[in-house]
Design an enzyme around this catalytic site. Sequence first.
Site, mmCIF file in Angstrom:
data_model
loop_
_atom_site.group_PDB
_atom_site.id
_atom_site.type_symbol
_atom_site.label_atom_id
_atom_site.label_comp_id
_atom_site.label_asym_id
_atom_site.label_seq_id
_atom_site.Cartn_x
_atom_site.Cartn_y
_atom_site.Cartn_z
ATOM 1 N N TYR A 68 5.793 4.440 -30.791
ATOM 2 C CA TYR A 68 5.761 4.306 -32.257
ATOM 3 C C TYR A 68 7.053 4.821 -32.907
ATOM 4 C CZ TYR A 68 1.231 2.254 -31.994
ATOM 5 O OH TYR A 68 0.226 1.368 -31.713
ATOM 6 N N ARG A 71 9.323 1.895 -32.752
ATOM 7 C CA ARG A 71 8.889 0.909 -33.764
ATOM 8 C C ARG A 71 9.308 1.372 -35.168
ATOM 9 N NH1 ARG A 71 3.695 -1.173 -32.306
ATOM 10 N NH2 ARG A 71 3.765 -2.261 -34.308
ATOM 11 N N ASP A 106 4.201 -2.567 -40.099
ATOM 12 C CA ASP A 106 5.488 -2.383 -40.778
ATOM 13 C C ASP A 106 5.278 -2.482 -42.291
ATOM 14 O OD1 ASP A 106 5.956 -5.123 -41.847
ATOM 15 O OD2 ASP A 106 6.105 -5.708 -39.738
ATOM 16 N N HIS A 121 -4.757 -2.653 -39.678
ATOM 17 C CA HIS A 121 -4.490 -1.946 -38.421
ATOM 18 C C HIS A 121 -3.638 -0.688 -38.625
ATOM 19 C CE1 HIS A 121 -5.357 -5.811 -35.880
ATOM 20 N NE2 HIS A 121 -6.463 -5.209 -36.278
ATOM 21 N N CYS A 129 -4.151 13.641 -38.590
ATOM 22 C CA CYS A 129 -4.596 14.641 -37.618
ATOM 23 C C CYS A 129 -5.362 13.963 -36.478
ATOM 24 C CB CYS A 129 -5.505 15.654 -38.320
ATOM 25 S SG CYS A 129 -6.190 16.863 -37.175
ATOM 26 N N GLY A 190 1.324 -16.457 -38.649
ATOM 27 C CA GLY A 190 1.966 -15.718 -37.563
ATOM 28 C C GLY A 190 1.089 -14.760 -36.789
ATOM 29 N N SER A 192 -1.704 -14.680 -33.275
ATOM 30 C CA SER A 192 -2.138 -15.487 -32.132
ATOM 31 C C SER A 192 -3.640 -15.760 -32.124
ATOM 32 C CB SER A 192 -1.741 -14.783 -30.831
ATOM 33 O OG SER A 192 -2.294 -13.481 -30.806
ATOM 34 N N ALA A 234 7.485 -19.174 -40.093
ATOM 35 C CA ALA A 234 6.979 -18.781 -41.411
ATOM 36 C C ALA A 234 8.084 -18.781 -42.463
ATOM 37 C CB ALA A 234 6.346 -17.393 -41.322
#
Length: 245
Positions: A68, A71, A106, A121, A129, A190, A192, A234
Site C-alpha cells: 500500500y 500504491r 485512489d 473498497h 486501527c 473499467g 472486470s 474510458a
Amino acid sequence: MIEGKGNLAQIEIMGGDRVFVLTGAGISAESGLATFRDSDGLWAGHAIEDVCTPEAWDRNPELVWQFYSARREAAAKAIPNPAHLALADLEAKLGDRFFLCTQNVDNLHEKAGSRNIVHMHGELFVSRCSAECGRKPQADDALFETLASVARCACGARMRPHIVWFGETPLQMDRIGDEIGRSTVMLVVGTSGSVYPAANFVHWARQAGARTVYVGPEAPLNASAFTQVMTGKAGEVLPGLLSVG
Ligand code: BJW
C-alpha cells in the site's frame, strides 16, 4: 446486449433520469495506475490474495504496508484523465441526480472534481486501527517500509490501511443499494466484473428497470447482463458519450 465501438452512439440523459456510475481500476489505467487483473494480479511476485486479505495482514503486515505504500506513492503522483473529468462534468450538470460508486482506492475522482462519491473498497490515503478500538479512520499519506516504522493507534495497536480486503464487508452498502434502486441509467466503467458484490450491481439495476451500459476495452465477465457494451478506453469513450437533455 448491444455491442459497439467507442462513440458510435450517445447516451441521452433526460430530465427524469438518475445516473448511477460504478468505476473500477480500468478508469485509472490511463492515469498510469496499474489494474489488478491486467497485470496478472501480481505485485512483486505476490498474488493479490497474498496482500489483500485479513489473513495476509495477520501473516505479514510489513509486506501489506509495502504494497500500500507503493500504491500511495504512485497515486500521489497520478493526475485524472479525460474519463475522470467527464464524470465530474456530468455530476456538475446533473447535481444530486448523479451518484458515483468507485471500487478504486485512489483519489483521482476527487482530484477531477467529483463530490457525490462512495469508495466501497476504502481509501488509499486513510488508515485505521487494526484492533478496531472505536477511533475513527484518519487521513494518512505516510509510507511504511518496515514494521518498526508503522504508525500506532492511540490504543497501542498498529494502524492498517483503510481498505476492504477479501472477506470484509464493503462500505456504505445500504446507501449504494438505495441509489441503485432509484437509478434509471447505470454506467459501469473499467472493471472486470470478477469481484462481488460490485459485479452484481448490474443485475440489481436491471431488476429495477434501468438501462445498463459498460465501457472498457474488453467485455467484462458479467457482460451479458448489460443493455449495451461499448468497447474502448474510458478516456477515449467517456468524453462525449453522455448528452444531458
Ligand atoms: C480499462 C482500461 C481503460 C483496462 N479504460 N477500462 C464466490 C462467489 C461469489 C463471491 C465470492 C466467492 N468467494 C468469495 C466471494 C466474495 C469476494 C469475491 O468477490 N471474490 C471473488 C474473487 C470471487 N468478495 C468479497 O470478499 C467482498 N466482500 C464481501 O463480499 O462481503 C460480503 C458482503 C457483501 C455485501 C454486503 C455485505 C457483506 C470484498 C471484496 C474486496 C475487494 N478488494 C480489492 C482489493 C482492495 C482494494 C485495493 O487494494 O485497491 O479491491 S480486490 C481488487 O478487485 C480491488 C478492486 O476494487 C477489485 C475489482 O477489480 P477491478 O476494478 O475490476 O480491476 P481488474 O483489474 O479486475 O479489471 C480492470 C478492468 O479494467 C479490466 O476489465 C480491463 O479490461 C479494464 N481496463 N484499461 C477502461 N483504459
